[in-house]
Design a protein around this motif. Structure first.
Motif, mmCIF file in Angstrom:
data_model
loop_
_atom_site.group_PDB
_atom_site.id
_atom_site.type_symbol
_atom_site.label_atom_id
_atom_site.label_comp_id
_atom_site.label_asym_id
_atom_site.label_seq_id
_atom_site.Cartn_x
_atom_site.Cartn_y
_atom_site.Cartn_z
ATOM 1 N N ALA A 1 0.829 -1.219 0.000
ATOM 2 C CA ALA A 1 0.000 0.000 0.000
ATOM 3 C C ALA A 1 0.855 1.258 0.000
ATOM 4 C CB ALA A 1 -0.932 -0.013 1.212
ATOM 5 N N ASN A 2 2.006 1.205 0.667
ATOM 6 C CA ASN A 2 2.850 2.399 0.799
ATOM 7 C C ASN A 2 3.957 2.467 -0.242
ATOM 8 O OD1 ASN A 2 1.346 3.121 3.086
ATOM 9 N ND2 ASN A 2 2.699 1.915 4.452
ATOM 10 N N GLY A 3 4.015 1.508 -1.131
ATOM 11 C CA GLY A 3 5.029 1.532 -2.184
ATOM 12 C C GLY A 3 6.416 1.302 -1.652
ATOM 13 N N ALA A 4 6.567 0.428 -0.692
ATOM 14 C CA ALA A 4 7.876 0.144 -0.099
ATOM 15 C C ALA A 4 8.740 -0.637 -1.069
ATOM 16 C CB ALA A 4 7.679 -0.658 1.204
ATOM 17 N N ASP A 5 10.023 -0.774 -0.729
ATOM 18 C CA ASP A 5 10.986 -1.481 -1.560
ATOM 19 C C ASP A 5 10.512 -2.924 -1.767
ATOM 20 O OD1 ASP A 5 13.654 -1.715 -2.865
ATOM 21 O OD2 ASP A 5 13.888 -3.220 -1.265
ATOM 22 N N TYR A 6 10.503 -3.361 -3.028
ATOM 23 C CA TYR A 6 9.965 -4.689 -3.346
ATOM 24 C C TYR A 6 10.806 -5.803 -2.738
ATOM 25 C CZ TYR A 6 8.241 -8.656 -6.026
ATOM 26 O OH TYR A 6 7.720 -9.870 -6.393
ATOM 27 N N SER A 7 12.126 -5.657 -2.765
ATOM 28 C CA SER A 7 13.008 -6.698 -2.233
ATOM 29 C C SER A 7 12.777 -6.884 -0.734
ATOM 30 C CB SER A 7 14.471 -6.351 -2.503
ATOM 31 O OG SER A 7 14.809 -5.120 -1.895
ATOM 32 N N ALA A 8 12.528 -5.768 -0.029
ATOM 33 C CA ALA A 8 12.263 -5.859 1.410
ATOM 34 C C ALA A 8 10.948 -6.597 1.656
ATOM 35 C CB ALA A 8 12.215 -4.459 2.024
ATOM 36 N N THR A 9 9.964 -6.334 0.803
ATOM 37 C CA THR A 9 8.665 -7.005 0.926
ATOM 38 C C THR A 9 8.800 -8.502 0.672
ATOM 39 O OG1 THR A 9 7.561 -4.991 0.152
ATOM 40 C CG2 THR A 9 6.277 -7.027 0.116
ATOM 41 N N VAL A 10 9.623 -8.823 -0.320
ATOM 42 C CA VAL A 10 9.848 -10.250 -0.639
ATOM 43 C C VAL A 10 10.466 -10.965 0.562
ATOM 44 C CG1 VAL A 10 11.181 -11.854 -2.060
ATOM 45 C CG2 VAL A 10 10.005 -9.918 -3.127
ATOM 46 N N LYS A 11 11.410 -10.289 1.236
ATOM 47 C CA LYS A 11 12.039 -10.904 2.414
ATOM 48 C C LYS A 11 10.989 -11.221 3.491
ATOM 49 C CE LYS A 11 16.606 -8.775 1.872
ATOM 50 N NZ LYS A 11 17.580 -7.825 2.452
ATOM 51 N N ILE A 12 10.080 -10.271 3.692
ATOM 52 C CA ILE A 12 9.036 -10.492 4.699
ATOM 53 C C ILE A 12 8.159 -11.697 4.317
ATOM 54 C CG2 ILE A 12 7.011 -9.507 5.815
ATOM 55 C CD1 ILE A 12 8.240 -6.738 5.351
ATOM 56 N N ILE A 13 7.822 -11.763 2.996
ATOM 57 C CA ILE A 13 6.997 -12.884 2.517
ATOM 58 C C ILE A 13 7.727 -14.210 2.711
ATOM 59 C CG2 ILE A 13 5.946 -13.918 0.460
ATOM 60 C CD1 ILE A 13 5.427 -11.069 -0.544
ATOM 61 N N VAL A 14 9.048 -14.199 2.397
ATOM 62 C CA VAL A 14 9.850 -15.435 2.555
ATOM 63 C C VAL A 14 9.896 -15.849 4.022
ATOM 64 C CG1 VAL A 14 12.171 -16.413 2.375
ATOM 65 C CG2 VAL A 14 11.230 -15.068 0.486
ATOM 66 N N ILE A 15 10.129 -14.870 4.906
ATOM 67 C CA ILE A 15 10.172 -15.173 6.347
ATOM 68 C C ILE A 15 8.829 -15.742 6.811
ATOM 69 C CG2 ILE A 15 10.345 -14.147 8.643
ATOM 70 C CD1 ILE A 15 12.336 -12.128 7.447
ATOM 71 N N MET A 16 7.738 -15.116 6.326
ATOM 72 C CA MET A 16 6.406 -15.577 6.703
ATOM 73 C C MET A 16 6.165 -17.000 6.196
ATOM 74 S SD MET A 16 2.723 -13.711 5.964
ATOM 75 C CE MET A 16 2.879 -13.853 4.176
ATOM 76 N N ALA A 17 6.559 -17.271 4.955
ATOM 77 C CA ALA A 17 6.324 -18.590 4.366
ATOM 78 C C ALA A 17 7.174 -19.665 5.029
ATOM 79 C CB ALA A 17 6.611 -18.542 2.864
ATOM 80 N N VAL A 18 8.473 -19.343 5.230
ATOM 81 C CA VAL A 18 9.385 -20.342 5.824
ATOM 82 C C VAL A 18 9.004 -20.644 7.264
ATOM 83 C CG1 VAL A 18 11.769 -20.779 6.531
ATOM 84 C CG2 VAL A 18 11.294 -19.794 4.269
ATOM 85 N N SER A 19 8.744 -19.586 8.037
ATOM 86 C CA SER A 19 8.387 -19.819 9.450
ATOM 87 C C SER A 19 7.080 -20.606 9.548
ATOM 88 C CB SER A 19 8.264 -18.487 10.187
ATOM 89 O OG SER A 19 7.263 -17.657 9.590
ATOM 90 N N GLY A 20 6.110 -20.256 8.673
ATOM 91 C CA GLY A 20 4.845 -20.997 8.683
ATOM 92 C C GLY A 20 5.045 -22.454 8.306
ATOM 93 N N TRP A 21 5.894 -22.682 7.267
ATOM 94 C CA TRP A 21 6.159 -24.061 6.823
ATOM 95 C C TRP A 21 6.873 -24.866 7.905
ATOM 96 C CZ3 TRP A 21 10.965 -26.446 5.901
ATOM 97 C CH2 TRP A 21 10.880 -27.711 5.322
#
Length: 606
Positions: free
Chosen positions: A66-86
């Motif tokens: 929503a805020n147009g943040a850095d895409y690579s930083a967003t990807v890291k958050i998604i990866v952390i969320m996916a890995v920790s959940g898995w």
């Protein structure tokens, strides 16, 4: 003596609260495998972590977009969320798999204990309808996954508490009204489900006796022993009508449950819709009017509300399931705690082979449970060691009851039965049973091999030559020899189509042979030749006389042929011992024995 359930056992196994069920379950588990608590604790903690990576990190992902943040930083958050959940879900799957194995082994142990309990339960209790009902419910506890689901419900309850504590702060920090709305819906749903579960349990109690009768009809309709009667007497419609009447009643009760479940589901659907729309209104006001929440906050809050709802439902369902399934578990414990008043004794049984076994009934009277009339009244008799005894009388005279008391299947209401001067109730029960070898009138052979039916646990200790030697004296050797696998032939087709069925006379000879190999000091044969022809009967008695030398032998029979082989004859009539003596003495008394003897003599003469 009627055997009653001890009150202490009843109180112990009738928990009335959720925590009572939990405590009883944990005590039961601790008595079998304490390691289950470790796996259960780990499972609770790991499963409670599952929703939090998505709840906490999804807000950052949505706000980044929503805020147009850095895409690579967003990807890291998604990866952390996916890995920790898995990782959490993988660990949870592994732990739950191991826990399931432990619980199933625990359930298997509970089934074994139930089976063993039924096999050692006092005989008098086995003929009691209440005991059969308890056994049916105890069986449902362990055989219908109730026990397994009970433990899983406990896991769900505790893991839901941890999830609830975690999301409580998240929802409350956003808006207290959201917490109130969700809580209201959960409480109403809980109340409706609680009433439904109680109603279902009430209906289940009405279904039990009907279900047991329907199961009996289903079993005997396929039982070969009933097949001839059903077909020859054309009983199909008569039996089917009775079954259909039971079935109609059964399914009407099931319809009542289904209707109640439908009503509760409708309430749940309406409340769920109300909750979601109220949540949208509150969160929309916070975002659009007050502007105190971001889109990420909205996503996190809705995820927290969903987890809060799931956690509350898990707690409520856990409580209801533990209460509901705990009732079946209490029935299991109630059955396992059944104890009769029959004396087990602790005195060792020692019989000197030279002195033998002296049996005495002194003023013995007995009534069957819930019966007013005495089956036996004031029986007085002393049987000297190594005596051959014939017990005769009309049907219902008390002959078989006399033997059941001697075997300690029942205890006398009055008087004493003694063995070598000591009350038989003082002797160790298992040791006492070893000195008795009995062939009952309604003897049973098992779906084992012929060898196992004859020897049981002595299999492998006795050579085939000895088996055939004794079988020859009874005329049973030819029966065994003609079987496809000889002594290793499986009897009956209960679970193997290659099994062999024996005739009544053949089976009776195998049962008598089994009694001989028990090598007991007292031999008892209840109608031992009822299924045999006269020639076979004569051979049985002659062979049995030879094989039971040095033992006390008791014959119960309607046929008076056995009396000619015996030293003492006991004549029963209307539950009383009316005559006793030798054949010659009783014939000379011109009493009941002579009357019976003349009836049979005239019958065979004609």
């Amino acid at each position: 003596m009627y055997v009653k359930v001890k009150e202490k056992a009843m109180d112990k196994s009738e928990p009335k609260s959720f925590w009572s069920n939990i405590i009883l379950l944990f005590r039961f588990i601790a008595g079998i495998d304490k390691k289950i608590f470790i796996w259960l604790g780990i499972s609770v903690c790991i499963s409670a972590l599952i929703p939090f990576p998505y709840i906490l990190l999804s807000r950052k992902v949505i706000d980044s977009f929503a805020n147009g943040a850095d895409y690579s930083a967003t990807v890291k958050i998604i990866v952390i969320m996916a890995v920790s959940g898995w990782l959490i879900k993988t660990m949870n799957q592994f732990i739950n798999t191991e826990l399931d194995k432990k619980v199933k082994r625990l359930e298997y142990e509970a089934i074994q204990r139930l089976f063993y309990k039924m096999s050692v339960l006092d005989y008098v209790l086995l003929d009691d309808a209440d005991t059969k009902d308890k056994f049916g419910k105890a069986t449902k506890c362990v055989m219908a996954l109730n026990f397994y689901e009970l433990i899983l419900s406990v896991r769900t309850f505790f893991s839901s508490i941890l999830i609830l504590l975690g999301v409580l702060g998240i929802i409350a920090s956003v808006d207290v009204w959201l917490l109130i709305i969700v809580s209201f819906v959960i409480v109403v749903n809980a109340y409706a489900n609680s009433r439904l579960k109680k109603y279902r349990y009430k209906i289940d109690n009405e279904l039990w006796p009907i279900d047991r009768q329907m199961e009996w009809y289903m079993q005997f309709s396929a039982n070969i022993e009933y097949a001839k009667e059903i077909r020859v007497n054309q009983l199909q419609k008569f039996i089917f009508d009775k079954y259909r009447k039971l079935s109609d009643t059964y399914y009407k009760l099931l319809d009542q449950i289904t209707n109640s479940e439908g009503a509760v589901k409708h309430i749940g659907l309406f409340l769920s819709m109300l909750q979601e729309n109220m949540a949208y209104l509150v969160l929309g006001y916070k975002i659009l009017v007050e502007k105190t929440l971001t889109v990420g906050d909205f996503t996190m809050t809705f995820s927290a509300i969903a987890s809060f709802k799931d956690a509350c439902s898990g707690i409520i369902d856990g409580v209801i399931e533990v209460l509901n399934r705990g009732r079946y578990f209490s029935k299991y414990l109630e059955f396992m705690d059944l104890e009769g008043n029959s004396s087990k004794g602790d005195v060792p049984v020692t019989i000197n082979p030279v002195q033998g076994a002296e049996i005495e009934f002194s003023h013995v009277s007995f009534r069957y449970p819930n019966q007013k009339e005495y089956a036996l009244k004031d029986i007085n008799v002393k049987l000297s060691p190594f005596t051959r005894v014939a017990v005769i009388g009309d049907n219902g005279a008390g002959k078989t009851t006399f033997i059941k008391l001697l075997c300690r299947l029942y205890e006398p209401d009055e008087g004493i039965i003694s063995l070598n001067g000591k009350d038989i109730r003082t002797y160790d029960y298992k040791e006492y049973q070893k000195i008795l070898a009995v062939v009952f009138q309604d003897y049973k052979l098992f779906s084992f091999s012929v060898r196992e039916n004859i020897l049981f646990s002595n299999e492998g200790k006795i050579k085939d030559e000895e088996i055939y030697g004794k079988a020859k004296l009874l005329g049973a050797d030819s029966i065994i020899s003609k079987l496809p696998e000889g002594l290793d032939t499986l009897l009956f087709k209960d679970y193997d189509v290659s099994g062999v069925n024996l005739s009544g006379g053949e089976g009776q000879k195998i049962a008598i042979l089994r009694a001989l190999f028990k090598q007991s000091e007292i031999m008892i044969l209840d109608e031992p030749t009822a299924a045999l022809d006269p020639d076979a009967e004569k051979k049985i008695y002659e062979g049995f006389e030879m094989l039971t030398r040095g033992k006390t032998a008791i014959y119960i029979s309607h046929r008076l042929a056995s009396a000619r082989y015996c030293d003492v004859i006991l004549v029963f009539k209307d539950g009383r011992l009316c005559e006793q003596g030798s054949h010659e003495e009783l014939i000379g008394m011109d009493g009941e024995y002579k009357r019976l003897y003349r009836i049979q003599a005239d019958y065979y003469a004609d």
